[in-house]
Design a protein around this motif. Sequence first.
Motif, PDB file in Angstrom:
ATOM      1  N   MET A   1       0.950  -0.808   0.232  1.00 43.10           N
ATOM      2  CA  MET A   1      -0.026   0.077   0.058  1.00 43.10           C
ATOM      3  C   MET A   1       0.694   1.064  -0.371  1.00 43.10           C
ATOM      4  SD  MET A   1      -1.832   0.956   3.499  1.00 43.10           S
ATOM      5  CE  MET A   1      -3.387   1.509   2.901  1.00 43.10           C
ATOM      6  N   LYS A   2       0.165   2.497  -0.708  1.00 42.82           N
ATOM      7  CA  LYS A   2       1.282   3.755  -0.177  1.00 42.82           C
ATOM      8  C   LYS A   2       0.040   4.514   0.211  1.00 42.82           C
ATOM      9  CE  LYS A   2       2.965   3.097  -5.971  1.00 42.82           C
ATOM     10  NZ  LYS A   2       2.597   3.611  -6.860  1.00 42.82           N
ATOM     11  N   LEU A   3       1.562   5.269   1.323  1.00 41.09           N
ATOM     12  CA  LEU A   3       0.514   6.349   1.959  1.00 41.09           C
ATOM     13  C   LEU A   3       1.539   7.575   1.624  1.00 41.09           C
ATOM     14  CD1 LEU A   3      -2.022   6.585   3.952  1.00 41.09           C
ATOM     15  CD2 LEU A   3      -0.618   6.300   5.143  1.00 41.09           C
ATOM     16  N   ALA A   4       1.911   8.817   2.550  1.00 46.49           N
ATOM     17  CA  ALA A   4       2.042   9.895   2.306  1.00 46.49           C
ATOM     18  C   ALA A   4       3.127   9.822   3.378  1.00 46.49           C
ATOM     19  CB  ALA A   4       1.360  10.756   1.366  1.00 46.49           C
ATOM     20  N   ARG A   5       3.859  10.498   3.360  1.00 47.09           N
ATOM     21  CA  ARG A   5       5.589  11.109   4.673  1.00 47.09           C
ATOM     22  C   ARG A   5       4.970  12.334   4.290  1.00 47.09           C
ATOM     23  NH1 ARG A   5       7.810   7.763   7.297  1.00 47.09           N
ATOM     24  NH2 ARG A   5       7.929   5.624   6.636  1.00 47.09           N
ATOM     25  N   ALA A   6       5.302  13.356   5.645  1.00 46.24           N
ATOM     26  CA  ALA A   6       4.989  14.943   5.580  1.00 46.24           C
ATOM     27  C   ALA A   6       6.713  15.806   5.191  1.00 46.24           C
ATOM     28  CB  ALA A   6       5.406  14.464   7.100  1.00 46.24           C
ATOM     29  N   ILE A   7       6.706  15.934   4.128  1.00 42.44           N
ATOM     30  CA  ILE A   7       8.096  16.311   3.562  1.00 42.44           C
ATOM     31  C   ILE A   7       8.105  18.392   3.789  1.00 42.44           C
ATOM     32  CG2 ILE A   7       7.422  16.639   1.287  1.00 42.44           C
ATOM     33  CD1 ILE A   7      10.322  15.737   0.033  1.00 42.44           C
ATOM     34  N   HIS A   8       9.197  18.229   3.985  1.00 42.45           N
ATOM     35  CA  HIS A   8       9.442  20.354   4.784  1.00 42.45           C
ATOM     36  C   HIS A   8      10.903  20.314   3.459  1.00 42.45           C
ATOM     37  CE1 HIS A   8       7.594  19.341   8.133  1.00 42.45           C
ATOM     38  NE2 HIS A   8       6.900  20.651   8.041  1.00 42.45           N
ATOM     39  N   PHE A   9      10.184  21.604   2.546  1.00 38.54           N
ATOM     40  CA  PHE A   9      12.046  21.606   1.771  1.00 38.54           C
ATOM     41  C   PHE A   9      12.596  23.275   2.550  1.00 38.54           C
ATOM     42  CE2 PHE A   9       8.843  20.649  -1.416  1.00 38.54           C
ATOM     43  CZ  PHE A   9       9.787  19.247  -1.686  1.00 38.54           C
ATOM     44  N   ASP A  10      11.838  23.865   3.493  1.00 36.85           N
ATOM     45  CA  ASP A  10      12.430  25.091   4.207  1.00 36.85           C
ATOM     46  C   ASP A  10      11.697  25.572   5.834  1.00 36.85           C
ATOM     47  OD1 ASP A  10       9.866  25.722   3.684  1.00 36.85           O
ATOM     48  OD2 ASP A  10      10.247  27.383   1.958  1.00 36.85           O
ATOM     49  N   GLU A  11      11.684  26.115   6.213  1.00 35.25           N
ATOM     50  CA  GLU A  11      10.836  26.207   8.084  1.00 35.25           C
ATOM     51  C   GLU A  11       9.786  26.747   7.435  1.00 35.25           C
ATOM     52  OE1 GLU A  11      14.131  27.522  10.386  1.00 35.25           O
ATOM     53  OE2 GLU A  11      15.542  26.405   9.387  1.00 35.25           O
ATOM     54  N   SER A  12       9.025  27.599   6.119  1.00 33.40           N
ATOM     55  CA  SER A  12       7.812  27.724   5.948  1.00 33.40           C
ATOM     56  C   SER A  12       6.677  27.320   7.618  1.00 33.40           C
ATOM     57  CB  SER A  12       7.714  28.223   5.745  1.00 33.40           C
ATOM     58  OG  SER A  12       7.210  27.470   4.918  1.00 33.40           O
ATOM     59  N   ASP A  13       6.764  26.078   7.775  1.00 36.61           N
ATOM     60  CA  ASP A  13       5.450  25.218   8.266  1.00 36.61           C
ATOM     61  C   ASP A  13       6.006  25.726   8.986  1.00 36.61           C
ATOM     62  OD1 ASP A  13       4.377  24.012   6.268  1.00 36.61           O
ATOM     63  OD2 ASP A  13       5.517  22.074   6.037  1.00 36.61           O
TER      64      ASP A  13
ATOM     65  N   ARG B   1       5.830  16.834  11.834  1.00 37.17           N
ATOM     66  CA  ARG B   1       7.452  16.269  11.879  1.00 37.17           C
ATOM     67  C   ARG B   1       7.609  15.836  10.475  1.00 37.17           C
ATOM     68  NH1 ARG B   1       9.245  11.461  12.585  1.00 37.17           N
ATOM     69  NH2 ARG B   1       6.941  10.794  13.359  1.00 37.17           N
ATOM     70  N   THR B   2       9.094  16.157   9.942  1.00 39.55           N
ATOM     71  CA  THR B   2       9.516  14.978   8.667  1.00 39.55           C
ATOM     72  C   THR B   2       9.592  13.774   8.633  1.00 39.55           C
ATOM     73  OG1 THR B   2      10.567  17.836   8.427  1.00 39.55           O
ATOM     74  CG2 THR B   2      11.645  16.107   7.037  1.00 39.55           C
TER      75      THR B   2
ATOM     76  N   GLY C   1      -0.575  15.491  10.754  1.00 41.83           N
ATOM     77  CA  GLY C   1       0.520  14.118  10.763  1.00 41.83           C
ATOM     78  C   GLY C   1      -0.045  12.742  11.104  1.00 41.83           C
ATOM     79  N   ALA C   2      -0.161  11.984  11.140  1.00 41.32           N
ATOM     80  CA  ALA C   2      -0.621  10.914  12.256  1.00 41.32           C
ATOM     81  C   ALA C   2      -0.606   9.841  13.326  1.00 41.32           C
ATOM     82  CB  ALA C   2      -0.684   9.641  10.495  1.00 41.32           C
ATOM     83  N   GLU C   3       1.323  10.935  13.216  1.00 41.99           N
ATOM     84  CA  GLU C   3       1.784  10.720  14.630  1.00 41.99           C
ATOM     85  C   GLU C   3       2.219  12.186  16.009  1.00 41.99           C
ATOM     86  OE1 GLU C   3       6.128   8.759  13.498  1.00 41.99           O
ATOM     87  OE2 GLU C   3       4.716   8.577  12.068  1.00 41.99           O
ATOM     88  N   THR C   4       2.112  12.621  15.075  1.00 43.37           N
ATOM     89  CA  THR C   4       1.997  14.362  16.035  1.00 43.37           C
ATOM     90  C   THR C   4       1.124  15.362  16.044  1.00 43.37           C
ATOM     91  OG1 THR C   4       3.204  15.562  13.719  1.00 43.37           O
ATOM     92  CG2 THR C   4       4.399  14.650  16.046  1.00 43.37           C
TER      93      THR C   4
ATOM     94  N   GLY D   1      -2.672   4.465  16.089  1.00 36.26           N
ATOM     95  CA  GLY D   1      -3.024   5.708  16.771  1.00 36.26           C
ATOM     96  C   GLY D   1      -3.822   6.443  17.036  1.00 36.26           C
ATOM     97  N   LEU D   2      -4.071   6.890  15.719  1.00 29.28           N
ATOM     98  CA  LEU D   2      -5.389   7.385  14.922  1.00 29.28           C
ATOM     99  C   LEU D   2      -6.457   7.196  15.507  1.00 29.28           C
ATOM    100  CD1 LEU D   2      -6.096   9.355  12.845  1.00 29.28           C
ATOM    101  CD2 LEU D   2      -6.562   7.986  10.850  1.00 29.28           C
ATOM    102  N   ALA D   3      -7.057   6.212  15.404  1.00 27.36           N
ATOM    103  CA  ALA D   3      -8.385   5.546  16.552  1.00 27.36           C
ATOM    104  C   ALA D   3      -8.329   6.186  17.810  1.00 27.36           C
ATOM    105  CB  ALA D   3      -8.068   3.578  16.282  1.00 27.36           C
ATOM    106  N   GLN D   4      -6.421   6.237  18.116  1.00 31.75           N
ATOM    107  CA  GLN D   4      -6.153   6.819  20.113  1.00 31.75           C
ATOM    108  C   GLN D   4      -6.774   8.957  19.698  1.00 31.75           C
ATOM    109  OE1 GLN D   4      -5.628   4.775  22.832  1.00 31.75           O
ATOM    110  NE2 GLN D   4      -6.441   7.254  23.645  1.00 31.75           N
ATOM    111  N   HIS D   5      -5.943   9.135  18.906  1.00 30.29           N
ATOM    112  CA  HIS D   5      -6.474  10.033  18.293  1.00 30.29           C
ATOM    113  C   HIS D   5      -7.966  10.530  18.552  1.00 30.29           C
ATOM    114  CE1 HIS D   5      -5.496  14.708  17.583  1.00 30.29           C
ATOM    115  NE2 HIS D   5      -6.447  14.602  16.724  1.00 30.29           N
ATOM    116  N   PHE D   6      -8.975   9.902  18.363  1.00 32.32           N
ATOM    117  CA  PHE D   6     -10.431   9.405  17.370  1.00 32.32           C
ATOM    118  C   PHE D   6     -10.648  10.146  19.207  1.00 32.32           C
ATOM    119  CE2 PHE D   6     -10.362   8.901  13.207  1.00 32.32           C
ATOM    120  CZ  PHE D   6     -10.249   9.847  13.056  1.00 32.32           C
ATOM    121  N   VAL D   7     -10.168   9.085  20.597  1.00 32.79           N
ATOM    122  CA  VAL D   7     -10.759   8.496  21.625  1.00 32.79           C
ATOM    123  C   VAL D   7     -10.209  10.065  22.153  1.00 32.79           C
ATOM    124  CG1 VAL D   7     -10.560   8.007  23.860  1.00 32.79           C
ATOM    125  CG2 VAL D   7     -10.633   6.674  21.207  1.00 32.79           C
ATOM    126  N   ASP D   8      -9.224  10.656  22.237  1.00 34.10           N
ATOM    127  CA  ASP D   8      -8.801  11.392  22.884  1.00 34.10           C
ATOM    128  C   ASP D   8      -8.866  12.864  22.635  1.00 34.10           C
ATOM    129  OD1 ASP D   8      -6.988   9.871  24.307  1.00 34.10           O
ATOM    130  OD2 ASP D   8      -4.971  10.009  22.961  1.00 34.10           O
TER     131      ASP D   8
END
Length: 159
Positions: A1-13, A22-23, A56-59, A82-89
């Motif tokens: 399966m494919k998913l996407a990861r956070a990527i940063h090109f500079d510090e603007s985010d 997090r990158t 981001g599905a972790e932070t 982690g996402l299910a726990q986020h929905f609870v929290d």
Amino acid sequence: MKLARAIHFDESDQRVFHSPARTGEWCISGGFEFSNWSEADLEGRAKQAFTNGWLGAETFGRVSFVAVTQMEPVEHEAVVQGLAQHFVDMYGAPSVEAARPVAEAEIAHMAELCDEHAPNTLLTVSRELTEAGVKESFRVIEPQEAELTLLAVHGSLDE
């Protein structure tokens, strides 16, 4: 399966989001966060997160660009949990078990979006409030081919 990861090109985010992702962390659209928002909520950094932030599905921070990549089954399970726990929290789901199908659906939606694209394809998201709710649209930036001579360092080991 494919998913996407956070990527940063500079510090603007770091400057535009309250909590930047997090990158390298796995990301989903995260449009559900804005389901009950109105124009009054769209100010400052919150507006930036609404307008073009992936979740981001972790932070659970936001990021402007994500890159399509392969995801291993064990990683998928960790993101679902982690996402299910986020929905609870954060959203008051009664249990992780009750939230799990919703988490799986969110990740499946993102996987479907990523599935047709080659690894390293960049994606952006754009949202707007409409009478029917939040409308999301996605932009695809295909990876560019580069000639090896543009990347190679030429020299001799004898020198």
